[in-house]
Design a protein around this motif. Sequence first.
Motif, PDB file in Angstrom:
ATOM      1  N   LYS A   1       0.849  -1.193   0.000  1.00 45.80           N
ATOM      2  CA  LYS A   1       0.000   0.000   0.000  1.00 45.80           C
ATOM      3  C   LYS A   1       0.883   1.239   0.000  1.00 45.80           C
ATOM      4  O   LYS A   1       1.906   1.288   0.715  1.00 45.80           O
ATOM      5  CB  LYS A   1      -0.889   0.015   1.254  1.00 45.80           C
ATOM      6  CG  LYS A   1      -1.624   1.338   1.494  1.00 45.80           C
ATOM      7  CD  LYS A   1      -2.626   1.663   0.388  1.00 45.80           C
ATOM      8  CE  LYS A   1      -3.238   3.059   0.581  1.00 45.80           C
ATOM      9  NZ  LYS A   1      -4.133   3.415  -0.560  1.00 45.80           N
TER      10      LYS A   1
ATOM     11  N   SER B   1     -12.420   6.441  -2.340  1.00 48.76           N
ATOM     12  CA  SER B   1     -11.747   7.636  -1.843  1.00 48.76           C
ATOM     13  C   SER B   1     -11.146   7.283  -0.483  1.00 48.76           C
ATOM     14  O   SER B   1     -11.545   7.834   0.552  1.00 48.76           O
ATOM     15  CB  SER B   1     -12.727   8.802  -1.735  1.00 48.76           C
ATOM     16  OG  SER B   1     -12.013   9.997  -1.436  1.00 48.76           O
ATOM     17  N   MET B   2     -10.212   6.320  -0.495  1.00 50.89           N
ATOM     18  CA  MET B   2      -9.641   5.808   0.751  1.00 50.89           C
ATOM     19  C   MET B   2      -8.936   6.912   1.534  1.00 50.89           C
ATOM     20  O   MET B   2      -8.985   6.948   2.760  1.00 50.89           O
ATOM     21  CB  MET B   2      -8.668   4.672   0.468  1.00 50.89           C
ATOM     22  CG  MET B   2      -9.204   3.558  -0.419  1.00 50.89           C
ATOM     23  SD  MET B   2     -10.721   2.835   0.198  1.00 50.89           S
ATOM     24  CE  MET B   2     -10.074   1.878   1.536  1.00 50.89           C
TER      25      MET B   2
ATOM     26  N   LEU C   1      -5.541   7.555   1.363  1.00 47.56           N
ATOM     27  CA  LEU C   1      -4.169   7.162   1.675  1.00 47.56           C
ATOM     28  C   LEU C   1      -4.002   6.594   3.094  1.00 47.56           C
ATOM     29  O   LEU C   1      -3.049   6.924   3.798  1.00 47.56           O
ATOM     30  CB  LEU C   1      -3.219   8.336   1.424  1.00 47.56           C
ATOM     31  CG  LEU C   1      -1.700   8.178   1.421  1.00 47.56           C
ATOM     32  CD1 LEU C   1      -1.258   6.963   0.625  1.00 47.56           C
ATOM     33  CD2 LEU C   1      -1.043   9.449   0.920  1.00 47.56           C
ATOM     34  N   PRO C   2      -4.915   5.723   3.525  1.00 49.70           N
ATOM     35  CA  PRO C   2      -4.713   5.062   4.826  1.00 49.70           C
ATOM     36  C   PRO C   2      -3.553   4.077   4.697  1.00 49.70           C
ATOM     37  O   PRO C   2      -3.470   3.335   3.735  1.00 49.70           O
ATOM     38  CB  PRO C   2      -6.030   4.310   5.064  1.00 49.70           C
ATOM     39  CG  PRO C   2      -6.533   3.990   3.691  1.00 49.70           C
ATOM     40  CD  PRO C   2      -6.090   5.142   2.819  1.00 49.70           C
TER      41      PRO C   2
ATOM     42  N   CYS D   1      -2.233   9.912  -6.489  1.00 52.91           N
ATOM     43  CA  CYS D   1      -3.359   9.668  -5.573  1.00 52.91           C
ATOM     44  C   CYS D   1      -4.383  10.792  -5.749  1.00 52.91           C
ATOM     45  O   CYS D   1      -4.043  11.972  -5.576  1.00 52.91           O
ATOM     46  CB  CYS D   1      -2.907   9.603  -4.122  1.00 52.91           C
ATOM     47  SG  CYS D   1      -4.305   9.292  -3.011  1.00 52.91           S
ATOM     48  N   PRO D   2      -5.630  10.454  -6.086  1.00 55.03           N
ATOM     49  CA  PRO D   2      -6.637  11.489  -6.350  1.00 55.03           C
ATOM     50  C   PRO D   2      -7.507  11.832  -5.149  1.00 55.03           C
ATOM     51  O   PRO D   2      -8.438  12.638  -5.272  1.00 55.03           O
ATOM     52  CB  PRO D   2      -7.504  10.834  -7.435  1.00 55.03           C
ATOM     53  CG  PRO D   2      -7.469   9.374  -7.104  1.00 55.03           C
ATOM     54  CD  PRO D   2      -6.141   9.106  -6.435  1.00 55.03           C
ATOM     55  N   ASN D   3      -7.204  11.212  -3.981  1.00 49.60           N
ATOM     56  CA  ASN D   3      -8.220  11.228  -2.919  1.00 49.60           C
ATOM     57  C   ASN D   3      -7.827  11.915  -1.618  1.00 49.60           C
ATOM     58  O   ASN D   3      -8.535  11.787  -0.627  1.00 49.60           O
ATOM     59  CB  ASN D   3      -8.639   9.788  -2.599  1.00 49.60           C
ATOM     60  CG  ASN D   3      -9.228   9.096  -3.808  1.00 49.60           C
ATOM     61  OD1 ASN D   3      -9.923   9.718  -4.618  1.00 49.60           O
ATOM     62  ND2 ASN D   3      -8.914   7.821  -3.965  1.00 49.60           N
TER      63      ASN D   3
ATOM     64  N   ASN E   1      -3.324   4.750 -12.721  1.00 47.64           N
ATOM     65  CA  ASN E   1      -3.991   4.787 -11.431  1.00 47.64           C
ATOM     66  C   ASN E   1      -5.480   4.959 -11.716  1.00 47.64           C
ATOM     67  O   ASN E   1      -5.893   5.041 -12.879  1.00 47.64           O
ATOM     68  CB  ASN E   1      -3.437   5.962 -10.601  1.00 47.64           C
ATOM     69  CG  ASN E   1      -3.583   5.740  -9.104  1.00 47.64           C
ATOM     70  OD1 ASN E   1      -4.618   5.275  -8.643  1.00 47.64           O
ATOM     71  ND2 ASN E   1      -2.531   6.048  -8.364  1.00 47.64           N
ATOM     72  N   SER E   2      -6.301   5.027 -10.684  1.00 48.19           N
ATOM     73  CA  SER E   2      -7.747   5.171 -10.910  1.00 48.19           C
ATOM     74  C   SER E   2      -8.032   6.474 -11.668  1.00 48.19           C
ATOM     75  O   SER E   2      -7.238   7.415 -11.655  1.00 48.19           O
ATOM     76  CB  SER E   2      -8.483   5.185  -9.567  1.00 48.19           C
ATOM     77  OG  SER E   2      -7.953   6.210  -8.742  1.00 48.19           O
TER      78      SER E   2
HETATM   79  O1  LIG Z   1      -7.398   6.810  -1.755  1.00 52.75           O
HETATM   80  C1  LIG Z   1      -6.322   6.168  -1.843  1.00 52.75           C
HETATM   81  O2  LIG Z   1      -5.657   5.772  -0.847  1.00 52.75           O
HETATM   82  C2  LIG Z   1      -5.853   5.919  -3.222  1.00 52.75           C
HETATM   83  N1  LIG Z   1      -6.817   5.534  -4.115  1.00 52.75           N
HETATM   84  C3  LIG Z   1      -6.532   5.354  -5.452  1.00 52.75           C
HETATM   85  O3  LIG Z   1      -7.415   4.995  -6.255  1.00 52.75           O
HETATM   86  N2  LIG Z   1      -5.266   5.570  -5.895  1.00 52.75           N
HETATM   87  C4  LIG Z   1      -4.263   5.955  -5.061  1.00 52.75           C
HETATM   88  O4  LIG Z   1      -3.110   6.144  -5.521  1.00 52.75           O
HETATM   89  C5  LIG Z   1      -4.565   6.128  -3.668  1.00 52.75           C
HETATM   90  I1  LIG Z   1      -3.034   6.665  -2.363  1.00 52.75           I
END
Ligand SMILES: O=C(O)c1[nH]c(=O)[nH]c(=O)c1I
Length: 310
Positions: A45, A70-71, A73-74, A128-130, A191-192
């Motif tokens: 991760k 939309s995690m 970056l945990p 990372c978009p979130n 990436n997403s």
């Molecule tokens: O929301 C996230 O942790 C995340 N979610 C993603 O879809 N891509 C990323 O690079 C990351 I860092």
Amino acid sequence: TTMTASIAGFTFEDILLNAAGVYCQTTEELDQILTAPGAGSLVTKSATPAERAGNPGVRYADMPLGSINSMGLPNLSLDYYLDYAIAHQDEKPLFLSIAGLTKADNLQMLHEIQDSDFNGLVELNLSCPNVPGKPQTGYDFDTTRQILEETFAFFKKPLGVKLPPYFDIAHFDMIAAVLNDFPLAFVNTINSIGNGLMVDPETDTAMIAPKGGFGGLGGAIAKPTALANVRGLRQRLNAGIKVIGTGGVQNGRDVYDLVLCGADLVSVGTTLHQEGPEVFNRLKAELAEQMKLKGYDDVNQFRSALQTLN
Ligand SMILES: O=C(O)c1[nH]c(=O)[nH]c(=O)c1I
């Protein structure tokens, strides 16, 4: 059937691995990828220097076209994943992903990795978009160049970048012009697809909580964009920069298509999240079947062999 690839002198016995962020948060999950038949590697991760809880509330949803997340970056901190990677790097070539919120954080983590016993590959996540308030670095070509210049002044281990999807041919040209100036081992694309929005039809409510429901899209919806970015970058990048194709993999034909567009390795996100690590053996078998149908016994025979109509 030979399905191997090499990046930075590492030989991968299988071309499949997880996409960073999926099934790679804890040592328990990482062990399952490490031992999954059909998986040739794993990526941890994306890490920050300190542990992060990530975004509050419902932050992942499956939907007919794939997934939205939309995690935020945990992660359990660089040291947690660095320890794991050092402990297991002799079993398979491994990727350690980092995603600092600032250039300083990225450089600090890269110094720590440079000075550590980790000798695998580093994936610098520029996409990372979130994280609320933080733009995707990969869309800022000057900042991307700046980070890579400062990185390669001291970082001597194999390094690649995780890129956001680009949607303009001019942007393929611009990011490739930056990347080709550096001794990168690989790029991982895509990436997403950032900041999509999905509605729950029962409640007329956004499907995820953070950022009013805006999140990164993965799965089937991402496949055409993933193919275009793999192909566009393969055509523009120096041969020494290998390509990891990510996005929209549901079956062996999807893996085959990413290789056809130029991918050396293929990573799986949404479908891994939905199916679990047994997905790798299914995808490997389906890829082998597809290759047999086409008369290939080695992925190296059809990599980048996409035909065009003119
Ligand atoms: O929301 C996230 O942790 C995340 N979610 C993603 O879809 N891509 C990323 O690079 C990351 I860092």
